[in-house]
Design an enzyme around this catalytic site. Sequence first.
Site, short mmCIF file in Angstrom:
data_model
loop_
_atom_site.label_atom_id
_atom_site.label_comp_id
_atom_site.label_asym_id
_atom_site.label_seq_id
_atom_site.Cartn_x
_atom_site.Cartn_y
_atom_site.Cartn_z
N ASP A 8 0.87 -1.18 0.00
CA ASP A 8 0.00 0.00 0.00
C ASP A 8 0.91 1.23 0.00
O ASP A 8 2.14 1.10 -0.16
CB ASP A 8 -0.98 -0.04 1.19
CG ASP A 8 -0.29 0.10 2.53
OD1 ASP A 8 0.96 0.14 2.57
OD2 ASP A 8 -0.99 0.17 3.56
N CYS A 65 3.15 -3.28 4.05
CA CYS A 65 2.27 -2.16 4.43
C CYS A 65 2.99 -1.38 5.53
O CYS A 65 4.21 -1.51 5.67
CB CYS A 65 0.89 -2.65 4.84
SG CYS A 65 0.83 -3.77 6.26
N THR A 67 2.89 -1.58 8.89
CA THR A 67 3.42 -2.45 9.95
C THR A 67 3.69 -3.87 9.48
O THR A 67 4.35 -4.63 10.18
CB THR A 67 2.39 -2.56 11.09
OG1 THR A 67 1.15 -3.05 10.52
CG2 THR A 67 2.15 -1.22 11.77
N HIS A 98 10.98 -23.59 9.70
CA HIS A 98 9.93 -24.28 10.46
C HIS A 98 8.53 -24.10 9.87
O HIS A 98 7.69 -24.98 10.05
CB HIS A 98 9.92 -23.79 11.92
CG HIS A 98 11.07 -24.31 12.72
ND1 HIS A 98 11.13 -24.21 14.09
CD2 HIS A 98 12.23 -24.91 12.34
CE1 HIS A 98 12.26 -24.75 14.52
NE2 HIS A 98 12.96 -25.17 13.48
N HIS A 133 8.22 -30.59 11.13
CA HIS A 133 7.56 -29.32 10.79
C HIS A 133 6.51 -29.53 9.70
O HIS A 133 5.49 -28.84 9.67
CB HIS A 133 8.60 -28.29 10.37
CG HIS A 133 9.64 -28.07 11.42
ND1 HIS A 133 9.34 -27.56 12.66
CD2 HIS A 133 10.97 -28.35 11.43
CE1 HIS A 133 10.44 -27.52 13.40
NE2 HIS A 133 11.44 -28.01 12.67
C1 RB5 Z 1 -1.97 2.51 6.47
O1 RB5 Z 1 -2.07 3.72 7.13
C2 RB5 Z 1 -1.74 1.38 7.47
O2 RB5 Z 1 -2.88 1.18 8.23
C3 RB5 Z 1 -1.36 0.11 6.75
O3 RB5 Z 1 -0.24 0.35 5.97
C4 RB5 Z 1 -0.99 -1.10 7.60
O4 RB5 Z 1 0.01 -0.78 8.51
C5 RB5 Z 1 -2.08 -1.87 8.16
O5 RB5 Z 1 -1.88 -2.91 8.78
#
Ligand code: RB5
Length: 148
Positions: A8, A65, A67, A98, A133
């Site tokens: 994203d 993304c 996180t 694993h 595994h």
């Molecule tokens: C975008 O702002 C953020 O929510 C997305 O990139 C991600 O981290 C969601 O899990």
Amino acid sequence: MKIGLASDHAGFKLKNGILSYLDANNIPFKDYGCGPGEKADYVDFAAKALKGREIGECDRLILVCGTGLGMSIVANKYKGIRATLCCDDYMAEMSRKHNDSNCLTLGGRILPLDEALYIVSIWLKTKFEAGRHQERLDKIAKMEENRY
Ligand code: RB5
């Protein structure tokens, strides 16, 4: 092995860095977006890459993304996907040894490029250990069929 990549807007910069790394190392890849400056919903771009993999356009995925969490949640909805969010090289190594990870998810707002590329390099080269595994993965596969 061909890698499918998607991000994203929050993962775009890191995805671009990974793309350049793959290119420089002659590792085949397909970019499913998003593009620069595009406000992008991670669910939509994950779906493009996951569907691409389902029809054989690529073998393993790297999804980025902010996180890495949203990408993990989405990817693990798809049958046969073992998506692993990796924050360091140890997680990357174990996710392959694993868990036979076939989808690496990363946080573009968490990792500097050099750390992310190190994670990618470990994830790409580490082999699944199978054995006990594999038995665990077989149980997960049964869960997908509501048989466990
Ligand atoms: C975008 O702002 C953020 O929510 C997305 O990139 C991600 O981290 C969601 O899990």
